[in-house]
Design a protein around this motif. Structure first.
Motif, PDB file in Angstrom:
ATOM      1  N   LEU A  70       0.683  -1.155  -0.151  1.00 56.12           N
ATOM      2  CA  LEU A  70       0.031  -0.008   0.042  1.00 56.12           C
ATOM      3  C   LEU A  70       0.831   1.145   0.033  1.00 56.12           C
ATOM      4  O   LEU A  70       0.483   2.094  -0.567  1.00 56.12           O
ATOM      5  CB  LEU A  70      -0.881  -0.026   1.359  1.00 56.12           C
ATOM      6  N   PHE A  71       1.965   1.093   0.623  1.00 58.12           N
ATOM      7  CA  PHE A  71       2.980   2.454   0.928  1.00 58.12           C
ATOM      8  C   PHE A  71       3.353   2.744  -0.554  1.00 58.12           C
ATOM      9  O   PHE A  71       3.449   3.832  -0.861  1.00 58.12           O
ATOM     10  CB  PHE A  71       4.089   2.129   1.686  1.00 58.12           C
ATOM     11  N   TRP A  72       3.687   1.381  -1.299  1.00 64.90           N
ATOM     12  CA  TRP A  72       4.280   1.610  -2.574  1.00 64.90           C
ATOM     13  C   TRP A  72       3.481   2.194  -3.701  1.00 64.90           C
ATOM     14  O   TRP A  72       3.718   3.099  -4.693  1.00 64.90           O
ATOM     15  CB  TRP A  72       5.007   0.383  -3.232  1.00 64.90           C
ATOM     16  N   LEU A  73       2.215   1.707  -3.514  1.00 63.50           N
ATOM     17  CA  LEU A  73       0.950   2.081  -4.397  1.00 63.50           C
ATOM     18  C   LEU A  73       0.823   3.765  -4.247  1.00 63.50           C
ATOM     19  O   LEU A  73       0.765   4.449  -5.091  1.00 63.50           O
ATOM     20  CB  LEU A  73      -0.250   1.188  -3.976  1.00 63.50           C
ATOM     21  N   VAL A  74       0.640   4.027  -2.916  1.00 69.55           N
ATOM     22  CA  VAL A  74       0.360   5.691  -2.769  1.00 69.55           C
ATOM     23  C   VAL A  74       1.852   6.352  -3.121  1.00 69.55           C
ATOM     24  O   VAL A  74       1.327   7.590  -3.620  1.00 69.55           O
ATOM     25  CB  VAL A  74      -0.004   5.645  -1.242  1.00 69.55           C
ATOM     26  N   PHE A  75       2.768   5.935  -2.852  1.00 65.68           N
ATOM     27  CA  PHE A  75       4.066   6.723  -3.195  1.00 65.68           C
ATOM     28  C   PHE A  75       4.006   6.793  -4.943  1.00 65.68           C
ATOM     29  O   PHE A  75       4.457   7.899  -5.308  1.00 65.68           O
ATOM     30  CB  PHE A  75       5.392   5.944  -2.998  1.00 65.68           C
ATOM     31  N   ALA A  76       3.853   5.697  -5.571  1.00 70.55           N
ATOM     32  CA  ALA A  76       3.609   6.002  -7.210  1.00 70.55           C
ATOM     33  C   ALA A  76       2.623   6.931  -7.471  1.00 70.55           C
ATOM     34  O   ALA A  76       2.986   7.533  -8.456  1.00 70.55           O
ATOM     35  CB  ALA A  76       3.557   4.316  -7.621  1.00 70.55           C
ATOM     36  N   GLY A  77       1.557   6.770  -6.919  1.00 69.80           N
ATOM     37  CA  GLY A  77       0.605   7.804  -7.260  1.00 69.80           C
ATOM     38  C   GLY A  77       1.092   9.254  -7.044  1.00 69.80           C
ATOM     39  O   GLY A  77       0.842  10.228  -7.810  1.00 69.80           O
ATOM     40  N   TYR A  78       1.558   9.371  -5.789  1.00 69.48           N
ATOM     41  CA  TYR A  78       2.238  10.637  -5.290  1.00 69.48           C
ATOM     42  C   TYR A  78       3.239  11.149  -6.285  1.00 69.48           C
ATOM     43  O   TYR A  78       3.179  12.522  -6.931  1.00 69.48           O
ATOM     44  CB  TYR A  78       2.781  10.863  -3.892  1.00 69.48           C
ATOM     45  N   TYR A  79       4.128  10.153  -6.807  1.00 65.71           N
ATOM     46  CA  TYR A  79       5.001  10.588  -7.903  1.00 65.71           C
ATOM     47  C   TYR A  79       4.646  10.926  -9.024  1.00 65.71           C
ATOM     48  O   TYR A  79       5.217  12.077  -9.571  1.00 65.71           O
ATOM     49  CB  TYR A  79       6.298   9.592  -7.886  1.00 65.71           C
ATOM     50  N   LEU A  80       3.708  10.208  -9.518  1.00 60.69           N
ATOM     51  CA  LEU A  80       3.370  10.346 -10.979  1.00 60.69           C
ATOM     52  C   LEU A  80       2.169  11.401 -11.144  1.00 60.69           C
ATOM     53  O   LEU A  80       1.576  11.640 -12.380  1.00 60.69           O
ATOM     54  CB  LEU A  80       2.748   9.006 -11.464  1.00 60.69           C
ATOM     55  N   VAL A  81       1.475  11.859 -10.102  1.00 65.01           N
ATOM     56  CA  VAL A  81       0.391  12.833 -10.290  1.00 65.01           C
ATOM     57  C   VAL A  81       0.597  14.098 -10.983  1.00 65.01           C
ATOM     58  O   VAL A  81      -0.086  14.489 -11.793  1.00 65.01           O
ATOM     59  CB  VAL A  81      -0.347  13.172  -8.746  1.00 65.01           C
ATOM     60  N   THR A  82       1.790  14.620 -10.684  1.00 67.57           N
ATOM     61  CA  THR A  82       2.350  15.892 -11.457  1.00 67.57           C
ATOM     62  C   THR A  82       2.146  15.553 -12.970  1.00 67.57           C
ATOM     63  O   THR A  82       1.733  16.251 -13.875  1.00 67.57           O
ATOM     64  CB  THR A  82       3.553  16.418 -10.958  1.00 67.57           C
ATOM     65  N   VAL A 155      -3.800  27.965  -3.221  1.00 71.98           N
ATOM     66  CA  VAL A 155      -4.087  26.947  -2.283  1.00 71.98           C
ATOM     67  C   VAL A 155      -3.245  27.308  -0.896  1.00 71.98           C
ATOM     68  O   VAL A 155      -3.671  27.377   0.224  1.00 71.98           O
ATOM     69  CB  VAL A 155      -3.620  25.501  -2.729  1.00 71.98           C
ATOM     70  N   THR A 156      -2.048  27.789  -1.324  1.00 71.44           N
ATOM     71  CA  THR A 156      -1.176  28.444  -0.184  1.00 71.44           C
ATOM     72  C   THR A 156      -1.913  29.571   0.675  1.00 71.44           C
ATOM     73  O   THR A 156      -1.881  29.613   2.046  1.00 71.44           O
ATOM     74  CB  THR A 156       0.339  29.091  -0.738  1.00 71.44           C
ATOM     75  N   LEU A 157      -2.490  30.451  -0.073  1.00 74.30           N
ATOM     76  CA  LEU A 157      -3.307  31.531   0.771  1.00 74.30           C
ATOM     77  C   LEU A 157      -4.297  30.967   1.472  1.00 74.30           C
ATOM     78  O   LEU A 157      -4.447  31.494   2.492  1.00 74.30           O
ATOM     79  CB  LEU A 157      -3.642  32.488  -0.162  1.00 74.30           C
ATOM     80  N   ALA A 158      -5.163  30.065   0.806  1.00 74.13           N
ATOM     81  CA  ALA A 158      -6.246  29.282   1.523  1.00 74.13           C
ATOM     82  C   ALA A 158      -5.640  28.656   2.669  1.00 74.13           C
ATOM     83  O   ALA A 158      -6.451  28.793   3.853  1.00 74.13           O
ATOM     84  CB  ALA A 158      -6.906  28.484   0.727  1.00 74.13           C
ATOM     85  N   VAL A 159      -4.691  27.856   2.700  1.00 74.69           N
ATOM     86  CA  VAL A 159      -4.064  27.178   3.923  1.00 74.69           C
ATOM     87  C   VAL A 159      -3.581  28.064   4.964  1.00 74.69           C
ATOM     88  O   VAL A 159      -3.787  28.213   6.002  1.00 74.69           O
ATOM     89  CB  VAL A 159      -2.765  26.440   3.463  1.00 74.69           C
ATOM     90  N   LEU A 160      -3.121  29.214   4.547  1.00 69.89           N
ATOM     91  CA  LEU A 160      -2.624  30.397   5.754  1.00 69.89           C
ATOM     92  C   LEU A 160      -3.915  30.921   6.247  1.00 69.89           C
ATOM     93  O   LEU A 160      -3.777  31.128   7.372  1.00 69.89           O
ATOM     94  CB  LEU A 160      -1.838  31.348   4.769  1.00 69.89           C
ATOM     95  N   ALA A 161      -4.976  31.230   5.603  1.00 71.54           N
ATOM     96  CA  ALA A 161      -6.213  32.013   6.144  1.00 71.54           C
ATOM     97  C   ALA A 161      -6.763  30.756   7.176  1.00 71.54           C
ATOM     98  O   ALA A 161      -7.103  31.399   8.148  1.00 71.54           O
ATOM     99  CB  ALA A 161      -7.260  32.157   4.902  1.00 71.54           C
ATOM    100  N   ALA A 162      -6.406  29.506   6.984  1.00 68.96           N
ATOM    101  CA  ALA A 162      -7.213  28.457   7.957  1.00 68.96           C
ATOM    102  C   ALA A 162      -6.205  28.397   9.126  1.00 68.96           C
ATOM    103  O   ALA A 162      -6.515  28.374  10.167  1.00 68.96           O
ATOM    104  CB  ALA A 162      -7.452  27.299   7.068  1.00 68.96           C
ATOM    105  N   ARG A 218      -4.293  19.185  -8.799  1.00 70.06           N
ATOM    106  CA  ARG A 218      -2.630  18.774  -8.406  1.00 70.06           C
ATOM    107  C   ARG A 218      -2.249  19.048  -7.395  1.00 70.06           C
ATOM    108  O   ARG A 218      -1.702  18.232  -6.430  1.00 70.06           O
ATOM    109  CB  ARG A 218      -2.088  19.002  -9.563  1.00 70.06           C
ATOM    110  N   VAL A 219      -2.294  20.381  -7.058  1.00 69.53           N
ATOM    111  CA  VAL A 219      -1.628  21.007  -5.820  1.00 69.53           C
ATOM    112  C   VAL A 219      -2.252  20.284  -4.562  1.00 69.53           C
ATOM    113  O   VAL A 219      -1.471  19.973  -3.810  1.00 69.53           O
ATOM    114  CB  VAL A 219      -1.910  22.520  -5.765  1.00 69.53           C
ATOM    115  N   VAL A 220      -3.483  20.265  -4.497  1.00 71.09           N
ATOM    116  CA  VAL A 220      -4.327  19.547  -3.378  1.00 71.09           C
ATOM    117  C   VAL A 220      -3.664  18.257  -3.146  1.00 71.09           C
ATOM    118  O   VAL A 220      -3.417  17.760  -2.083  1.00 71.09           O
ATOM    119  CB  VAL A 220      -5.886  19.755  -3.704  1.00 71.09           C
ATOM    120  N   VAL A 221      -3.810  17.453  -4.268  1.00 74.44           N
ATOM    121  CA  VAL A 221      -3.480  16.134  -4.198  1.00 74.44           C
ATOM    122  C   VAL A 221      -2.129  15.745  -3.658  1.00 74.44           C
ATOM    123  O   VAL A 221      -1.612  14.966  -2.762  1.00 74.44           O
ATOM    124  CB  VAL A 221      -3.693  15.358  -5.386  1.00 74.44           C
TER     125      VAL A 221
END
Length: 311
Positions: A70-82, A155-162, A218-221
């Motif tokens: 599961l770790f490698w599946l999530v890691f592959a998704g994280y790496y390839l999403v861009t 997204v950065t500004l939204a996170v900062l506001a929160a 993409r930024v959120v994921v």
């Protein structure tokens, strides 16, 4: 000269010409720069891969990473999403063939191990030499890069506001003036883009909305998946804490004028999760694993590029 790009937004696409939207230095037939740009950047990526290898302790990284599928599946998704998000975008804009995914992955690796936007130059060269139906690829590559930065800022500004009500409690060690200045620069660049969007952006509004939406997703994921990876490595820490840390990591990574971002983030992690958790080892392992993946993928793609004789 190449025919205009076969773009579904007819009125806007009909005005695209290489002379109008491509830099004269790189326009096809204008100089040798367009022909040699891709191979030169590919050699730069390969040189960077060899340079990074000197800092890698592969055995140590292998010992640290989890064995969970599961770790490698999530890691592959994280790496390839861009590159996957870029492929969706350029598939719509240019009807990009499947071979373009490799070029977009090289773009991603080039940006990560060389410098920001060097990958865009490499992909521009690839599109210029391989996609003859695209008369002026620079316009679309430019717009996608601008909207990528804008999505990150949003997204950065939204996170900062929160997160702003909690910043004082986290003891970040940052002067209020530093935060205000960083936010001002981030917000200012977004406002400049909004004010001059008619001159900076050339895609039609429908495509701009699609590109902006994909980049925002993409930024959120890519901001949230690290939290899941951290949780899979250290399941004793609640996922909610990792999600909070992932949001703060995004905030720190994108704020300009902020020195020692990694040290600040490590300090936040210790404060939130506790000093007894192996935060340092976790972050070192993830950084080393990502670097090792960049090295393997980058070297493989560049070698395949030259073996196949691609431009």
């Amino acid at each position: 000269m190449s025919s205009p790009p076969q773009h579904h937004a007819g009125a806007a696409a009909a005005t695209w010409t290489a002379e109008t939207f491509d830099p004269p230095l790189l326009a096809e037939g204008g100089s040798l720069a367009a022909r040699w740009l891709g191979p030169v950047i590919s050699l730069g990526i390969f040189a960077a891969v060899l340079w990074q290898l000197r800092t890698m302790h592969i055995a140590q990284v292998v010992d640290m990473v989890p064995r969970s599928p599961l770790f490698w599946l999530v890691f592959a998704g994280y790496y390839l999403v861009t590159p996957a998000a870029d492929f969706l975008i350029f598939r719509r804009l240019w009807n990009l063939p499947a071979a373009g995914f490799g070029a977009l992955t090289r773009k991603f690796v080039g940006n990560e191990i060389l410098m920001g936007y060097i990958g865009e130059l490499h992909f521009y060269s690839w599109a210029r030499n391989r996609l003859r139906m695209v008369a002026a690829p620079f316009a679309a590559v430019k717009d996608v890069a601008i909207l990528s930065a804008a999505a990150g800022n949003l997204v950065t500004l939204a996170v900062l506001a929160a997160a702003y009500p909690f910043l004082g409690a986290l003891h970040l060690g940052l002067a209020p003036g530093t935060i205000v200045m960083a936010v001002t620069v981030t917000l200012g660049t977004s406002l400049v883009l909004l004010a001059f969007r008619g001159r900076l952006l050339t895609l039609d509004p429908t495509d701009l909305m699609f590109v902006g939406g994909v980049q925002l997703l993409r930024v959120v994921v890519t901001s949230l998946l690290p939290a899941l990876l951290w949780h899979l490595v250290l399941p004793q820490v609640a996922l909610g804490w990792w999600l909070l840390l992932a949001s703060l990591r995004l905030l720190l990574s994108r704020l300009p004028l902020l020195p020692n971002k990694d040290l600040v983030f490590a300090g936040i992690a210790v404060v939130l999760v506790g000093p007894d958790v192996a935060i340092g080892g976790l972050m070192t392992m993830m950084a080393s694993l990502i670097l090792a993946t960049h090295i393997l993928v980058g070297a493989g793609l560049v070698l395949a590029e030259f073996a196949l004789g691609e431009d």
